[in-house]
Design a protein around this motif. Structure first.
Motif, mmCIF file in Angstrom:
data_model
loop_
_atom_site.group_PDB
_atom_site.id
_atom_site.type_symbol
_atom_site.label_atom_id
_atom_site.label_comp_id
_atom_site.label_asym_id
_atom_site.label_seq_id
_atom_site.Cartn_x
_atom_site.Cartn_y
_atom_site.Cartn_z
ATOM 1 N N CYS A 57 0.855 -1.191 0.000
ATOM 2 C CA CYS A 57 0.000 0.000 0.000
ATOM 3 C C CYS A 57 0.894 1.244 0.000
ATOM 4 O O CYS A 57 1.894 1.294 0.723
ATOM 5 N N ASN A 59 0.362 4.040 1.250
ATOM 6 C CA ASN A 59 0.328 4.756 2.528
ATOM 7 C C ASN A 59 0.953 3.986 3.673
ATOM 8 O O ASN A 59 1.784 4.532 4.398
ATOM 9 N N CYS A 60 0.528 2.730 3.843
ATOM 10 C CA CYS A 60 0.889 2.021 5.075
ATOM 11 C C CYS A 60 1.816 0.833 4.848
ATOM 12 O O CYS A 60 2.276 0.230 5.810
ATOM 13 N N CYS A 69 -4.571 0.334 0.329
ATOM 14 C CA CYS A 69 -5.267 -0.816 0.922
ATOM 15 C C CYS A 69 -6.668 -0.405 1.396
ATOM 16 O O CYS A 69 -6.997 0.774 1.443
ATOM 17 N N CYS A 72 -6.679 1.993 4.515
ATOM 18 C CA CYS A 72 -6.324 3.374 4.182
ATOM 19 C C CYS A 72 -7.399 4.062 3.335
ATOM 20 O O CYS A 72 -7.519 5.280 3.362
HETATM 21 ZN ZN LIG Z 1 -2.752 1.108 3.563
#
Ligand SMILES: [Zn+2]
Length: 201
Positions: A57, A59-60, A69, A72
């Motif tokens: 993902c 972001n994470c 994901c 997120c």
């Molecule tokens: Zn994520």
């Protein structure tokens, strides 16, 4: 050597798996070929599909086939809470607990200088960008790395980063014996560890 090269190759591949030695690998291969040929093809296709399509993902860093994901992308999550964990299995364990509604950052490991795993390998720079990002800015970083020596060292490292940004940092409580891994802790213990998290100073 009595095994055919094809069998030997497959056994060698299986030995990559954690906890699988030569004997177990042989047993699995013989079992699959003798009893589960169709399912073996399915298994091979699923591995191929996952290795081709699953990525981190943006972001994470959790595993996902999308750019972002599902956690997120969920607008109902609290974007001001960021829980840092070592593995996707930890995210699952915390999600199963059902009380946490913030976001995550998945390190995909822990600091381990002897194995050549430093901040770069854990993509700490990406975590740092998250900490800097506004809208919404992060109010609390919850350190949920494993209560092992490496997990503690990793938590300590991230604490410094968060402190530099004046972000409140908490560590989940240690109702868990040292050396145990989050994913094996029962949901009740994990809930307690979360609710009794303490500010790190
Ligand atoms: Zn994520």
């Amino acid at each position: 050597v009595v095994l055919s090269p094809t069998l030997q190759k497959l056994i060698t591949s299986l030995r990559l798996l954690p906890g699988i030695g030569q004997k177990s690998a042989q047993r699995i291969v013989f079992y699959l070929l003798e009893h589960q040929r169709d399912k073996s093809i399915q298994l091979a296709e699923n591995i191929l599909d996952a290795t081709k399509n699953i990525k981190n993902c943006i972001n994470c860093r959790n595993f996902t086939e999308y750019e972002k994901c599902q956690i997120c992308s969920d607008k109902h999550r609290n974007g001001r809470l960021l829980c840092v964990v070592e593995s996707p299995a930890d995210v699952l364990a915390i999600e199963q607990m059902g009380h946490y509604h913030g976001l995550y950052f998945v390190l995909m490991g822990h600091l381990s200088p002897l194995d050549g795993i430093g901040p770069k390998e854990l993509h700490i720079d990406q975590l740092q960008r998250r900490l800097i990002k506004k809208q919404p800015s992060i109010m609390e970083v919850i350190l949920a790395t494993n209560p092992t020596v490496e997990g503690e060292a990793t938590a300590h490292y991230i604490t410094q980063l968060a402190r530099n940004r004046n972000i409140k940092t908490t560590r989940i409580a240690h109702g868990v014996p040292l050396g145990s891994e989050l994913e094996y802790i029962g949901s009740d213990t994990l809930t307690r560890a979360f609710s009794r998290r303490e500010e790190v100073d």
